[in-house]
Scaffold this active site. Structure first.
Site, PDB file in Angstrom:
ATOM      1  N   ASP A 335       0.825  -1.202   0.000  1.00  0.00           N
ATOM      2  CA  ASP A 335       0.000   0.000   0.000  1.00  0.00           C
ATOM      3  C   ASP A 335       0.863   1.257   0.000  1.00  0.00           C
ATOM      4  OD1 ASP A 335       0.808  -0.813   2.660  1.00  0.00           O
ATOM      5  OD2 ASP A 335      -0.304   0.936   3.358  1.00  0.00           O
ATOM      6  N   GLU A 336       0.296   2.332  -0.442  1.00  0.00           N
ATOM      7  CA  GLU A 336       0.870   3.678  -0.338  1.00  0.00           C
ATOM      8  C   GLU A 336       2.341   3.735  -0.750  1.00  0.00           C
ATOM      9  OE1 GLU A 336      -2.022   5.525   3.085  1.00  0.00           O
ATOM     10  OE2 GLU A 336      -0.304   4.341   3.749  1.00  0.00           O
ATOM     11  N   ALA A 337       2.665   3.026  -1.811  1.00  0.00           N
ATOM     12  CA  ALA A 337       4.045   3.043  -2.326  1.00  0.00           C
ATOM     13  C   ALA A 337       4.207   4.247  -3.255  1.00  0.00           C
ATOM     14  CB  ALA A 337       4.350   1.737  -3.052  1.00  0.00           C
TER      15      ALA A 337
END
Length: 535
Positions: A335-337
């Site tokens: 997530d949220e890379a």
């Protein structure tokens, strides 16, 4: 899933009480009328089938707990005895002889791996299941059919009656999970065990441990020791942090297994990795280690996808954690890379997913994994909102149609770190306020358009800990929402009814008081008089 968009009988912290005053409930005497017989259909999660009738069974000083002699059944029987003996004052021997009393037995039947049948009448209570997990879940139902005072650790007056009739019960979904973030703030073994006991009471079967993030690395890795010794040395706000030794982690896994929960470890990557980059300079593309981070922003860190040492690191970490974890799954985050290009993200996931398979585990990832190519049999965990874009939801649906499983954790429904309302002293608001009804009143089977019902593995309630630092704070945010998530995962869709549920939920308050569980006294729930004061 953080700040960028969201920036059995222990007591919670006294500091929490001082900080939020009467917003927290505290342990109190059992409510008036607590000795009344509990109807069979008043438990949480709602059973699949209830047939009331007949004379109640009364536990007395002559009652015995009878088993079929198998070690697995004996373990469940001993756990039941451990609950009943302190409050009843009765000896309650566990035996393989005689008849009547409380009987636990394994037998073939339409129970699946986790279902059970409970029969109660004047002569005793019989729990029947195909597997020990089913007996264990049946014991949790039996606990709720007894007065809440049964949970206390000193002798109570009783009487200890179980309503007459039959319950036949099997779960809707095989994945009924709760995630605990031990990275933002570290929680010790005893605190995790306490949460496990609370999950077990409501028939959860997965404990997802978020073991790494920008702020802390919480599991020892022999081949990269600075991850724990240096990377685990702090937490949000600059506290001392901590980490689990391998023996600590084994203890958590074994304790969870004894309560029929499977631990799903998560190492979040390629983003949320500042702690790894700070611990080992060579993992950075420029070879320079950043400082440890104690804030709450997200999306600023990334493993160096082109470097081969990155995959040596991943292989070592996955190998060691897989060896410690008897469960089937290993969560790789994803997530949220925001600091990883899409091309690098796809390349990274194509390298990492086979590593998980090599060490005998099934990949789980946050739903951004659907934007790469999920491995065969992978599980994607949806954490978006009701209002997440149709395109993003369709990527998840397409992955599901291609064979991926889906676990539903919509943040504006079941993220337990979201504030209840504007006056909640803890938690975050990036996904909005999540009151008790909102967390309960939705259907996992119909939530994401285009996802086949057969692809929905179940539900999971994440509890992120940027603002939470002790068990009392965890409980205040988890309760009373957590039991509703359990019901979404266990109970048939036809039983789903807010008006009925809120009444059954209210009756749990006296049990939480007896167990010393702190909770938010939502105005949406008709709490009985005599339970702890509201916040």
């Amino acid at each position: 899933m953080n700040q960028h968009r969201r920036t059995f009988r222990l007591l919670g912290s006294l500091l929490l009480v001082a900080a939020v005053g009467t917003s927290l409930t505290a342990a109190a005497p059992a409510a008036p009328g607590a000795s009344d017989t509990v109807p069979l259909d008043r438990v949480v999660p709602a059973p699949a089938s209830v047939t009331p009738g007949g004379t109640p069974y009364r536990i007395t000083d002559t009652t015995a707990i009878r088993t079929d002699g198998s070690p697995d059944v004996r373990e469940v029987a001993d756990q039941l005895a451990d609950v009943l003996r302190p409050s009843t004052g009765y000896r309650l021997p566990v035996t393989t002889t005689g008849s009547g009393g409380i009987q636990l037995r394994l037998a073939e039947g339409p129970y699946g791996d986790e279902g059970y049948r409970l029969d109660s009448g004047s002569g005793g209570v019989t729990l029947t299941a195909r597997r020990p997990a089913g007996l264990f879940h049946g014991v949790q139902t039996l606990r709720q059919l007894l007065p809440a005072a049964v949970e206390r650790d000193s002798v109570q007056p009783g009487p200890w009656q179980v309503a007459g009739g039959t319950i036949e019960d099997t779960p809707r979904y095989g994945w009924r999970g709760a995630m605990l973030d031990v990275s933002r703030h570290f929680f010790g073994v005893a605190e995790v065990k306490r949460y496990i006991d609370q999950l077990a009471l409501y028939k959860f079967n997965k404990l997802h441990l978020h073991l790494s993030d920008d702020q802390g690395w919480r599991i020892a890795v022999d081949s990269w020791p600075r991850l724990a010794t240096y990377g685990g040395s702090t937490e949000v706000g600059g506290g001392p942090g901590g980490h689990y030794t391998k023996d600590d982690y084994r203890q958590i896994v074994q304790y969870a297994a004894s309560r029929h929960l499977e631990v799903v470890p998560e190492i979040d990557m390629p983003g949320h990795t500042n702690v790894a980059l700070a611990s080992y300079a060579e993992l950075n593309c420029d070879g320079v280690a950043p400082p440890l981070y104690t804030g709450t922003q997200v999306g600023f860190s990334s493993l160096c996808v082109p470097k081969e040492i990155t995959y040596d690191f991943v292989d070592d970490v996955v190998r060691e954690i897989a060896a410690l974890t008897p469960g089937r799954y290993l969560h790789i985050g994803g997530d949220e890379a925001h600091s990883t290009s899409h091309e690098d993200f796809v390349a990274f996931m194509s390298r990492v997913q086979p590593v998980v398979a090599e060490y005998g585990k099934t990949v789980v990832g946050w739903h951004q994994l659907a934007g790469a190519a999920p491995a065969p049999g992978a599980v994607v965990q949806y954490w978006g909102l009701d209002g997440t874009s149709a395109a993003e939801k369709e990527r998840v649906a397409a992955a599901a149609r291609a064979g991926a499983g889906v676990v539903l954790s919509p943040a504006d429904r079941v993220y337990l770190d979201m504030k209840y309302n504007a006056s909640t002293p803890l938690g975050l608001t990036w996904a909005g306020y999540v009151e008790v009804r909102r967390s309960y009143d939705w259907d996992p089977g119909a939530y994401l358009a285009g996802v086949p019902a057969s692809a929905v593995r179940g539900v999971e309630a994440p509890l992120w800990t940027e603002t939470l630092g002790d068990s009392g704070q965890l409980e205040f945010m988890a309760f009373p929402r957590l039991p509703g998530v359990a019901e979404l995962g266990w109970s048939p869709a036809r039983t789903h009814d807010w008006a009925d549920y809120r009444t059954r939920l209210a009756a749990q308050a006296a049990r939480w008081d007896a167990l010393g569980i702190r909770y938010y006294r939502s105005t949406q729930v008709p709490w009985p008089a005599g339970t702890s004061r509201a916040g």
